[in-house]
Design a protein around this motif. Sequence first.
Motif, mmCIF file in Angstrom:
data_model
loop_
_atom_site.group_PDB
_atom_site.id
_atom_site.type_symbol
_atom_site.label_atom_id
_atom_site.label_comp_id
_atom_site.label_asym_id
_atom_site.label_seq_id
_atom_site.Cartn_x
_atom_site.Cartn_y
_atom_site.Cartn_z
ATOM 1 N N HIS A 162 -20.491 25.444 -44.801
ATOM 2 C CA HIS A 162 -20.207 26.869 -44.830
ATOM 3 C C HIS A 162 -21.049 27.585 -43.764
ATOM 4 O O HIS A 162 -22.247 27.768 -43.935
ATOM 5 N N ASN A 163 -20.406 27.946 -42.662
ATOM 6 C CA ASN A 163 -21.019 28.798 -41.638
ATOM 7 C C ASN A 163 -22.411 28.328 -41.232
ATOM 8 O O ASN A 163 -23.389 29.074 -41.305
ATOM 9 N N ILE A 164 -22.483 27.088 -40.790
ATOM 10 C CA ILE A 164 -23.734 26.539 -40.283
ATOM 11 C C ILE A 164 -23.906 26.980 -38.823
ATOM 12 O O ILE A 164 -22.959 26.938 -38.042
ATOM 13 N N TYR A 165 -25.109 27.415 -38.487
ATOM 14 C CA TYR A 165 -25.353 27.943 -37.146
ATOM 15 C C TYR A 165 -26.709 27.476 -36.644
ATOM 16 O O TYR A 165 -27.536 26.956 -37.398
ATOM 17 N N GLY A 166 -26.942 27.685 -35.345
ATOM 18 C CA GLY A 166 -28.233 27.349 -34.763
ATOM 19 C C GLY A 166 -28.091 27.009 -33.295
ATOM 20 O O GLY A 166 -26.997 27.085 -32.720
ATOM 21 N N PRO A 167 -29.184 26.616 -32.640
ATOM 22 C CA PRO A 167 -29.128 26.222 -31.229
ATOM 23 C C PRO A 167 -28.143 25.075 -31.003
ATOM 24 O O PRO A 167 -27.892 24.264 -31.884
ATOM 25 N N ARG A 168 -27.540 25.049 -29.829
ATOM 26 C CA ARG A 168 -26.666 23.950 -29.387
ATOM 27 C C ARG A 168 -25.324 23.918 -30.129
ATOM 28 O O ARG A 168 -24.664 22.888 -30.155
ATOM 29 N N MET A 169 -24.882 25.039 -30.712
ATOM 30 C CA MET A 169 -23.631 25.024 -31.452
ATOM 31 C C MET A 169 -22.423 25.354 -30.571
ATOM 32 O O MET A 169 -21.307 25.492 -31.076
ATOM 33 N N GLY A 170 -22.640 25.461 -29.256
ATOM 34 C CA GLY A 170 -21.514 25.784 -28.387
ATOM 35 C C GLY A 170 -21.246 27.277 -28.370
ATOM 36 O O GLY A 170 -22.051 28.082 -28.823
ATOM 37 N N MET A 171 -20.059 27.656 -27.858
ATOM 38 C CA MET A 171 -19.747 29.074 -27.714
ATOM 39 C C MET A 171 -18.494 29.467 -28.492
ATOM 40 O O MET A 171 -17.926 30.526 -28.247
ATOM 41 N N LYS A 172 -18.072 28.654 -29.461
ATOM 42 C CA LYS A 172 -16.801 28.912 -30.140
ATOM 43 C C LYS A 172 -16.975 29.542 -31.524
ATOM 44 O O LYS A 172 -16.047 29.538 -32.321
ATOM 45 N N HIS A 173 -18.160 30.065 -31.794
ATOM 46 C CA HIS A 173 -18.439 30.618 -33.118
ATOM 47 C C HIS A 173 -19.027 32.015 -32.976
ATOM 48 O O HIS A 173 -19.506 32.410 -31.915
ATOM 49 N N VAL A 174 -19.018 32.765 -34.079
ATOM 50 C CA VAL A 174 -19.291 34.200 -34.007
ATOM 51 C C VAL A 174 -20.688 34.521 -33.500
ATOM 52 O O VAL A 174 -20.857 35.443 -32.682
ATOM 53 N N ILE A 175 -21.714 33.790 -33.919
ATOM 54 C CA ILE A 175 -23.072 34.145 -33.515
ATOM 55 C C ILE A 175 -23.288 33.969 -32.008
ATOM 56 O O ILE A 175 -23.732 34.910 -31.335
ATOM 57 N N PRO A 176 -22.994 32.812 -31.410
ATOM 58 C CA PRO A 176 -23.172 32.712 -29.956
ATOM 59 C C PRO A 176 -22.246 33.647 -29.176
ATOM 60 O O PRO A 176 -22.628 34.138 -28.110
#
Length: 303
Positions: A162-176
């Motif tokens: 469920h909505n895991i985030y952090g460094p190195r997650m690419g650019m395809k998600h809401v936070i980056p």
Amino acid sequence: LIKNCYQVDLTDIVDPKNFDNDLNNLLLTKNCNYVKCDLLDFNQVLSLFNNYDFIIHLAALVGVEKVISDSYNVLCKNQTMLANIISLAQKNSIKPRLIFTSTSEVYAGSQFYKTIKYPTSENTILTLPDLSLPRTSYMLSKIYGEAMCHASGLDCLILRPHNIYGPRMGMKHVIPQLIKKILSTPPNGTLDVYSPEHTRTFCYVDFAVAKILSFIESPPSNQKIFNLGVDEPEIKIKELAKILLKIANRNDISINELENTQGSPSRRVPDIKKLNKNTNYIEPPTIIEGITDTFNWYINFIS
């Protein structure tokens, strides 16, 4: 895993010349090995080492843009990769434990028909929405993948992140994506925020990894399906944007609230009682701590 003296093989289709510093540094350790392999190629997969204790299958075609624009391949290729991985596991004389990452999207149909409860537990009845909608392709590939795991005869553990985030997650998600917009917004500009009233709980990647490690170091259980995430705080997407603006020290930027993203669930909050009962207690970082670490990493990545 490496710190705990496991021998780890990593596999992907990425050429080593394109590795970032984080991965290159990881591979300097003697008990970590990289094997370039296309998981869609049956023969390449079966040529991998055939005596693993655990196989953690994290690969998939993912991302809202990809799911909508290439839904047929999302359906077919996610299934093919898992089928090949299962074949590799079944080939072993001593069958490994297979950890399969499903998705919180499996609950999307239940939300659409308003049969869902929050926080959402693993025993929620999964309901299928309109199958002609492109966004259903990823969810369907993962529901089918869960069924494949159950039918495989292997000791499988199914995780629903469920909505895991952090460094190195690419650019395809809401936070980056929001970070990139903030960094490119001129002074006194505006920040476009889609689905501003939709709510999520965001799980920092280190917490998720620690929970997976806890599963690996625990004996097998009759419990097979677990939500992977945190149940608080639940925040609106526009509140997430405000947090990022504060971290970036950009109080000159105003938020422009736009329409909801097509197919985006209005709310997503996992019930994690089962997860916590079956894993070691781990204190998750605060949302400010996790997003600050992520923001600081992306400043260097984007620049």
